[in-house]
Each structure stands twice: as C-alpha cells, then as structure tokens.
Design an enzyme around this catalytic site. Structure first.
Site, PDB file in Angstrom:
ATOM      1  N   ARG A 165       0.833  -1.221   0.000  1.00 56.64           N
ATOM      2  CA  ARG A 165       0.000   0.000   0.000  1.00 56.64           C
ATOM      3  C   ARG A 165       0.866   1.269   0.000  1.00 56.64           C
ATOM      4  NH1 ARG A 165      -2.777  -3.996  -0.559  1.00 56.64           N
ATOM      5  NH2 ARG A 165      -4.666  -4.467   0.636  1.00 56.64           N
ATOM      6  N   SER A 244     -10.660   0.427   3.925  1.00 60.82           N
ATOM      7  CA  SER A 244      -9.848   0.223   5.133  1.00 60.82           C
ATOM      8  C   SER A 244      -9.235   1.553   5.551  1.00 60.82           C
ATOM      9  CB  SER A 244      -8.705  -0.748   4.848  1.00 60.82           C
ATOM     10  OG  SER A 244      -9.209  -1.929   4.294  1.00 60.82           O
ATOM     11  N   GLU A 340      -4.212   4.305   6.137  1.00 65.80           N
ATOM     12  CA  GLU A 340      -4.039   4.034   4.709  1.00 65.80           C
ATOM     13  C   GLU A 340      -4.657   5.187   3.921  1.00 65.80           C
ATOM     14  OE1 GLU A 340      -4.994  -0.002   3.251  1.00 65.80           O
ATOM     15  OE2 GLU A 340      -6.134   1.027   1.692  1.00 65.80           O
TER      16      GLU A 340
HETATM   17  P1  FAD Z   1      -8.510   9.473  -4.483  1.00 63.46           P
HETATM   18  O1  FAD Z   1      -9.150   9.119  -3.193  1.00 63.46           O
HETATM   19  O2  FAD Z   1      -9.160  10.494  -5.312  1.00 63.46           O
HETATM   20  O3  FAD Z   1      -7.001   9.898  -4.211  1.00 63.46           O
HETATM   21  C1  FAD Z   1      -6.182   9.132  -3.353  1.00 63.46           C
HETATM   22  C2  FAD Z   1      -4.778   9.777  -3.314  1.00 63.46           C
HETATM   23  O4  FAD Z   1      -4.164   9.660  -4.589  1.00 63.46           O
HETATM   24  C3  FAD Z   1      -4.804  11.271  -3.012  1.00 63.46           C
HETATM   25  O5  FAD Z   1      -3.663  11.587  -2.249  1.00 63.46           O
HETATM   26  C4  FAD Z   1      -4.730  11.925  -4.394  1.00 63.46           C
HETATM   27  O6  FAD Z   1      -4.156  13.228  -4.352  1.00 63.46           O
HETATM   28  C5  FAD Z   1      -3.845  10.937  -5.143  1.00 63.46           C
HETATM   29  N1  FAD Z   1      -4.143  10.856  -6.564  1.00 63.46           N
HETATM   30  C6  FAD Z   1      -5.330  10.492  -7.116  1.00 63.46           C
HETATM   31  N2  FAD Z   1      -5.229  10.490  -8.463  1.00 63.46           N
HETATM   32  C7  FAD Z   1      -3.962  10.853  -8.764  1.00 63.46           C
HETATM   33  C8  FAD Z   1      -3.251  11.053  -9.991  1.00 63.46           C
HETATM   34  N3  FAD Z   1      -3.829  10.893 -11.180  1.00 63.46           N
HETATM   35  N4  FAD Z   1      -1.943  11.449  -9.911  1.00 63.46           N
HETATM   36  C9  FAD Z   1      -1.339  11.633  -8.709  1.00 63.46           C
HETATM   37  N5  FAD Z   1      -1.961  11.477  -7.534  1.00 63.46           N
HETATM   38  C10 FAD Z   1      -3.259  11.086  -7.557  1.00 63.46           C
HETATM   39  N6  FAD Z   1      -7.852   0.051  -1.897  1.00 63.46           N
HETATM   40  C11 FAD Z   1      -7.096  -1.056  -2.104  1.00 63.46           C
HETATM   41  O7  FAD Z   1      -5.872  -0.965  -2.309  1.00 63.46           O
HETATM   42  N7  FAD Z   1      -7.661  -2.289  -2.082  1.00 63.46           N
HETATM   43  C12 FAD Z   1      -8.981  -2.476  -1.877  1.00 63.46           C
HETATM   44  O8  FAD Z   1      -9.443  -3.611  -1.884  1.00 63.46           O
HETATM   45  C13 FAD Z   1      -9.795  -1.330  -1.646  1.00 63.46           C
HETATM   46  N8  FAD Z   1     -11.119  -1.475  -1.403  1.00 63.46           N
HETATM   47  C14 FAD Z   1     -11.877  -0.366  -1.164  1.00 63.46           C
HETATM   48  C15 FAD Z   1     -13.247  -0.530  -0.892  1.00 63.46           C
HETATM   49  C16 FAD Z   1     -14.052   0.565  -0.642  1.00 63.46           C
HETATM   50  C17 FAD Z   1     -15.523   0.365  -0.355  1.00 63.46           C
HETATM   51  C18 FAD Z   1     -13.495   1.861  -0.668  1.00 63.46           C
HETATM   52  C19 FAD Z   1     -14.354   3.060  -0.443  1.00 63.46           C
HETATM   53  C20 FAD Z   1     -12.132   2.039  -0.917  1.00 63.46           C
HETATM   54  C21 FAD Z   1     -11.312   0.926  -1.161  1.00 63.46           C
HETATM   55  N9  FAD Z   1      -9.934   1.054  -1.418  1.00 63.46           N
HETATM   56  C22 FAD Z   1      -9.175  -0.059  -1.662  1.00 63.46           C
HETATM   57  C23 FAD Z   1      -9.300   2.371  -1.405  1.00 63.46           C
HETATM   58  C24 FAD Z   1      -9.403   3.132  -2.755  1.00 63.46           C
HETATM   59  O9  FAD Z   1     -10.508   2.716  -3.502  1.00 63.46           O
HETATM   60  C25 FAD Z   1      -8.158   2.977  -3.620  1.00 63.46           C
HETATM   61  O10 FAD Z   1      -7.018   3.411  -2.919  1.00 63.46           O
HETATM   62  C26 FAD Z   1      -8.254   3.755  -4.937  1.00 63.46           C
HETATM   63  O11 FAD Z   1      -7.131   3.478  -5.731  1.00 63.46           O
HETATM   64  C27 FAD Z   1      -8.381   5.260  -4.744  1.00 63.46           C
HETATM   65  O12 FAD Z   1      -8.726   5.830  -5.982  1.00 63.46           O
HETATM   66  P2  FAD Z   1      -9.356   7.286  -6.105  1.00 63.46           P
HETATM   67  O13 FAD Z   1      -9.350   7.649  -7.544  1.00 63.46           O
HETATM   68  O14 FAD Z   1     -10.653   7.326  -5.423  1.00 63.46           O
HETATM   69  O15 FAD Z   1      -8.262   8.136  -5.317  1.00 63.46           O
HETATM   70  P1  NAP Z   2     -10.163 -10.680   5.256  1.00 61.59           P
HETATM   71  O1  NAP Z   2     -10.319 -11.720   4.216  1.00 61.59           O
HETATM   72  O2  NAP Z   2     -11.145 -10.623   6.398  1.00 61.59           O
HETATM   73  O3  NAP Z   2      -8.703 -10.779   5.869  1.00 61.59           O
HETATM   74  C1  NAP Z   2      -8.230  -9.813   6.811  1.00 61.59           C
HETATM   75  C2  NAP Z   2      -6.816  -9.426   6.449  1.00 61.59           C
HETATM   76  O4  NAP Z   2      -5.977 -10.552   6.543  1.00 61.59           O
HETATM   77  C3  NAP Z   2      -6.740  -8.927   5.040  1.00 61.59           C
HETATM   78  O5  NAP Z   2      -6.738  -7.542   5.051  1.00 61.59           O
HETATM   79  C4  NAP Z   2      -5.501  -9.554   4.463  1.00 61.59           C
HETATM   80  O6  NAP Z   2      -4.425  -8.668   4.286  1.00 61.59           O
HETATM   81  C5  NAP Z   2      -5.107 -10.630   5.449  1.00 61.59           C
HETATM   82  N1  NAP Z   2      -5.240 -11.931   4.761  1.00 61.59           N
HETATM   83  C6  NAP Z   2      -6.338 -12.705   4.659  1.00 61.59           C
HETATM   84  N2  NAP Z   2      -6.053 -13.844   3.998  1.00 61.59           N
HETATM   85  C7  NAP Z   2      -4.760 -13.756   3.644  1.00 61.59           C
HETATM   86  C8  NAP Z   2      -3.882 -14.613   2.937  1.00 61.59           C
HETATM   87  N3  NAP Z   2      -4.287 -15.803   2.454  1.00 61.59           N
HETATM   88  N4  NAP Z   2      -2.622 -14.212   2.763  1.00 61.59           N
HETATM   89  C9  NAP Z   2      -2.199 -13.042   3.247  1.00 61.59           C
HETATM   90  N5  NAP Z   2      -2.968 -12.181   3.915  1.00 61.59           N
HETATM   91  C10 NAP Z   2      -4.245 -12.533   4.127  1.00 61.59           C
HETATM   92  O7  NAP Z   2     -10.102  -9.236   4.567  1.00 61.59           O
HETATM   93  P2  NAP Z   2     -11.264  -8.317   4.027  1.00 61.59           P
HETATM   94  O8  NAP Z   2     -11.367  -7.137   4.897  1.00 61.59           O
HETATM   95  O9  NAP Z   2     -12.482  -9.109   3.710  1.00 61.59           O
HETATM   96  O10 NAP Z   2     -10.632  -7.813   2.659  1.00 61.59           O
HETATM   97  C11 NAP Z   2     -10.406  -8.709   1.599  1.00 61.59           C
HETATM   98  C12 NAP Z   2      -9.336  -8.154   0.677  1.00 61.59           C
HETATM   99  O11 NAP Z   2      -9.776  -6.920   0.123  1.00 61.59           O
HETATM  100  C13 NAP Z   2      -8.016  -7.852   1.403  1.00 61.59           C
HETATM  101  O12 NAP Z   2      -6.958  -8.149   0.539  1.00 61.59           O
HETATM  102  C14 NAP Z   2      -8.091  -6.388   1.686  1.00 61.59           C
HETATM  103  O13 NAP Z   2      -6.812  -5.767   1.700  1.00 61.59           O
HETATM  104  C15 NAP Z   2      -8.912  -5.875   0.500  1.00 61.59           C
HETATM  105  N6  NAP Z   2      -9.678  -4.693   0.893  1.00 61.59           N
HETATM  106  C16 NAP Z   2      -9.016  -3.513   0.970  1.00 61.59           C
HETATM  107  C17 NAP Z   2      -9.689  -2.360   1.321  1.00 61.59           C
HETATM  108  C18 NAP Z   2      -8.950  -1.051   1.337  1.00 61.59           C
HETATM  109  O14 NAP Z   2      -9.576  -0.019   1.439  1.00 61.59           O
HETATM  110  N7  NAP Z   2      -7.651  -1.065   1.227  1.00 61.59           N
HETATM  111  C19 NAP Z   2     -11.037  -2.402   1.610  1.00 61.59           C
HETATM  112  C20 NAP Z   2     -11.680  -3.623   1.566  1.00 61.59           C
HETATM  113  C21 NAP Z   2     -10.995  -4.777   1.197  1.00 61.59           C
HETATM  114  P3  NAP Z   2      -4.245  -7.800   2.937  1.00 61.59           P
HETATM  115  O15 NAP Z   2      -5.071  -6.612   3.149  1.00 61.59           O
HETATM  116  O16 NAP Z   2      -2.803  -7.536   2.979  1.00 61.59           O
HETATM  117  O17 NAP Z   2      -4.680  -8.616   1.769  1.00 61.59           O
END
Ligand code: FAD
Ligand code: NAP
Length: 344
Positions: A165, A244, A340
């Site tokens: 991340r 998250s 994050e």
């Molecule tokens: P924004 O929120 O608009 O911006 C995020 C940051 O990036 C800000 O600092 C902004 O200035 C910068 N930025 C945006 N666009 C650019 C650009 N073109 N150039 C330079 N900087 C830029 N993330 C995960 O990694 N895994 C997940 O599974 C995941 N699940 C999610 C589920 C939900 C329900 C929600 C709400 C979020 C989730 N996220 C997840 C977080 C998010 O969706 C991601 O990080 C996504 O990539 C953000 O995109 P955005 O366009 O909305 O970014």
């Molecule tokens: P989950 O399955 O309940 O698991 C909880 C955490 O444990 C996860 O975040 C994941 O880390 C870790 N994990 C689970 N199984 C794993 C494996 N086999 N190997 C390594 N790490 C493992 O998680 P969840 O909340 O439902 O989310 C599912 C996936 O979607 C995750 O990968 C999570 O990161 C992603 N997610 C991200 C966001 C966001 O905003 N970033 C929001 C929703 C979901 P990792 O996160 O490192 O995978």
C-alpha cells in the site's frame, strides 16, 4: 477547454461524503487542460490537490486552493508478445470498469482487484491490492506530469518504489506529479493455456468451492471477488466510507510471539522476511470497536477496519475516532496503526 468552478462543495467528490468546500475545482479532460491550469494565474500559485474518485481521502476542512479533478479518458490495447497484451489506460478511467473490460476480453492479471472504487491513476499511489494480488504484479510503467514544470515523465515499475500500500507518489513525490496514464502488462488468456488464476485467498477458494467451480476462469474469479465484497463491505453510496482506514501492521517475530502468548487465536500471515502481518480489523475488534458508534461516526459492524459516516459527520470527527482507535490498539498491543487513507 479548461473548466474551473469556484467555491464548490466536495460532498459528492469523496466517498466519505464529507461536506467541505474547495475554493476552485478544475475538471481536467486532457493534458492540455492540465498544462493550461499550471500556467494560468491565479491557479499557478495556489495549493493543489489531485482528486480521482475520492475513495481514499479524508477531508478534515475546507480546501483553500485548487482541486485538480482527473477526468482523462481513453484506453488502448496492443499485443506485446505471444501471450501478453499491453494496456495503456488514461488515469481518469474508472478502475473497476477497466477490470471488467479486461475480464470480458480474456486479459488476466487484475481480476482479483475487481470492484475497488476510484480511478486508474490513483492505483499506483498505494499499489492497490486485494485478495492476494497487488497492482505491482502487472504494472509496467506510469506516465506522469510534473506539476512544477509541466514536464512529462515515464516511471518504470522500479522507479515507482511500490510496497505494501505504498509508492514513491505517496511519499517522496507526494503531490508533485499528476499521473496521466498507466501501462499494464496482462496475460491474453485467449492465446495461452498457461495462465493460473490466483485463488489461494481463503474467501475466494471457499466461494468457488461453494459454486462447484474446480478450474476457474478469470471471469469466475472476478465474479467471486465481486460477490464477496458486496456481502462484506458497505457501499459508499449508502454509507460513507473510504474502505480500510488503516494498513494491516507488520511486526517482528519477538513482538508477534508476545501477542501470540496472550492471544493464541490471533490471525497472522508470516511474510517472506520472517515478519508477521496481523489484520488491523482483528486488533480493532479486540479493543471493542467493531460496530461501535460515536455520534455520526463508527467502526462498521461487518468490517471493523472500515470507519463510516452515518450521515452529517465532519472529517475531524472521523479523524478523532481514528485517533481513539489508534490509541487503544497501541495501549493493548503496542502497535501503532498507520492510516491508509490520505488525510487532508
Ligand atoms: P482518491 O481518493 O481520489 O485519491 C487518493 C490519493 O491519490 C490522493 O492523495 C490523491 O491526491 C492521489 N491521486 C489520485 N489520483 C492521482 C493522480 N492521477 N496522480 C497523482 N496522484 C493522484 N484500496 C485497495 O488498495 N484495495 C482495496 O481492496 C480497496 N477497497 C476499497 C473498498 C471501498 C468500499 C473503498 C471506499 C475504498 C477501497 N480502497 C481499496 C481504497 C481506494 O478505492 C483505492 O485506494 C483507490 O485506488 C483510490 O482511488 P481514487 O481515484 O478514489 O483516489
Ligand atoms: P479478510 O479476508 O477478512 O482478511 C483480513 C486481512 O488478513 C486482510 O486484510 C488480508 O491482508 C489478510 N489476509 C487474509 N487472507 C490472507 C492470505 N491468504 N494471505 C495473506 N494475507 C491474508 O479481509 P477483508 O477485509 O475481507 O478484505 C479482503 C481483501 O480486500 C483484502 O486483501 C483487503 O486488503 C482488500 N480490501 C481492501 C480495502 C482497502 O480499502 N484497502 C477495503 C476492503 C478490502 P491484505 O489486506 O494484505 O490482503
């Protein structure tokens, strides 16, 4: 032609639904728009914030500057070699729509990243990841414009310094480059039988088993991820959230063993360097936060790591909730959770 609005509510521009205002909001539909913005007074001397889908942002107050809203569009795909295809995507495209398009074409590599909200351009920012796959595995290069000079630069994957991340754009180069396009190297499953879907992540395996799918296609994996996510995560259209709020902490072995002795049931994932990843959601739940509501904010009942706006919350209220959660987790487990979400 560059369109700039003045004194704009950002409520519909962030998935937390925080009602703050921006002095200016510029809609960037081409790199020419961006160049024009960077060279025109009064915009060139104002604080700037690049905005994609606003799904990884928490606004804690009004933004007295210019929001650069990314609306760059376009997508090209070209064969790269016998079994790979290079996809060049403009950064304002919607990430999930890109995944859906790739799945429909049989291009494998990002299907586990289905249904992540936001734009393509924000994906390298935190090296988006889910269900055992990270963007870094398919990212080829990132094209970006330096805001200070308007110069275009191509970053190799290594130059992006991607981590868990993390990327160079979130740290050393924060707010310095506008990512304009992303190039991905995907597997064309129509031309090879050697593509293996990534199904090791527990929930995916369980879902596919429950449907009797033994040799899944990329479409099967995408459907599984979509179904699991819909069942677990609140839809920001219904309940404001940014996914998250904290990253999952990674701790050293001695620290992990101490926690394990106190909590033998602690879920954990050993990393290749011998450290341990502990789900932040579990730590938060242990501290009694899961499903707890404070005013218009709270930790979600199905996923404690997701902080929510029940309606009308300010960014500061969400920030304070996050700080309280951090403090209790640190007191109990000696782990300081790192956000994050990008806080402004
Ligand atoms: P924004 O929120 O608009 O911006 C995020 C940051 O990036 C800000 O600092 C902004 O200035 C910068 N930025 C945006 N666009 C650019 C650009 N073109 N150039 C330079 N900087 C830029 N993330 C995960 O990694 N895994 C997940 O599974 C995941 N699940 C999610 C589920 C939900 C329900 C929600 C709400 C979020 C989730 N996220 C997840 C977080 C998010 O969706 C991601 O990080 C996504 O990539 C953000 O995109 P955005 O366009 O909305 O970014
Ligand atoms: P989950 O399955 O309940 O698991 C909880 C955490 O444990 C996860 O975040 C994941 O880390 C870790 N994990 C689970 N199984 C794993 C494996 N086999 N190997 C390594 N790490 C493992 O998680 P969840 O909340 O439902 O989310 C599912 C996936 O979607 C995750 O990968 C999570 O990161 C992603 N997610 C991200 C966001 C966001 O905003 N970033 C929001 C929703 C979901 P990792 O996160 O490192 O995978």
């Amino acid at each position: 032609m560059l369109a700039v609005e003045e004194n704009v509510s950002l409520k519909n521009y962030n998935t937390f639904g925080i009602d703050v205002r921006a002095r200016y909001l510029a809609h960037i539909c081409s790199t020419k728009d961006l160049v024009q913005l960077l060279h025109t007074e009064p915009y060139r001397s104002l604080p700037r914030l690049i905005l994609g889908g606003g799904s990884n942002i928490l606004f804690t107050g009004d933004f007295d500057g210019i929001i650069i809203k990314n609306e760059l569009a376009g997508l090209q795909a070209e064969p790269h070699n016998a079994h790979q295809v290079m996809i060049r995507v403009a950064s304002g495209e919607n990430w999930h729509q890109l995944v859906a398009w790739c799945v429909s074409k049989g291009y494998g590599g990002i299907e586990n990243l289905s249904l992540i909200p936001g734009t393509v351009g924000a994906a390298p920012m935190q090296n988006i990841g889910a269900y055992g796959v990270e963007l870094s595995e398919t990212l080829h290069t990132v094209e970006a414009m330096e805001l200070a000079t308007g110069k275009l630069r191509v970053f190799t994957k290594e130059e992006c310094e991607l981590g868990y991340r993390e990327s160079i754009f979130k740290h050393k180069l924060k707010d310095k480059y506008f990512i304009t396009a992303v190039n991905l190297l995907l597997t064309d499953t129509n031309r090879t039988s050697h593509y293996e879907c990534r199904t090791h992540y527990g929930d995916i395996r369980k879902y596919l088993d429950s449907k009797g799918v033994k040799t899944p296609t990329i479409a099967d994996v995408s459907h599984a991820v979509i179904a699991i996510r819909k069942s677990k995560l609140p839809d920001p259209k219904e309940l404001g959230n940014a996914g998250s709020f904290f990253k999952n902490p990674v701790i050293d072995e001695a620290h992990f063993k101490k926690i394990l002795s106190d909590y033998p049931e602690v879920p954990h994932y050993q990393q290749s360097d011998g450290t341990y990843k502990i789900p932040a959601a579990w730590l938060i739940e242990q501290c009694g936060w899961k499903g707890k509501r404070i005013g218009n904010t709270g930790s979600h009942a199905r996923q404690a790591l997701v902080l929510v706006n029940y309606g009308g919350a300010t960014g500061t209220e969400i920030f304070l909730l996050a700080e309280q959660i951090r403090c209790t987790v640190q007191e109990r487990f000696n782990i300081l959770l790192q956000p994050e979400v990008n806080i402004y």
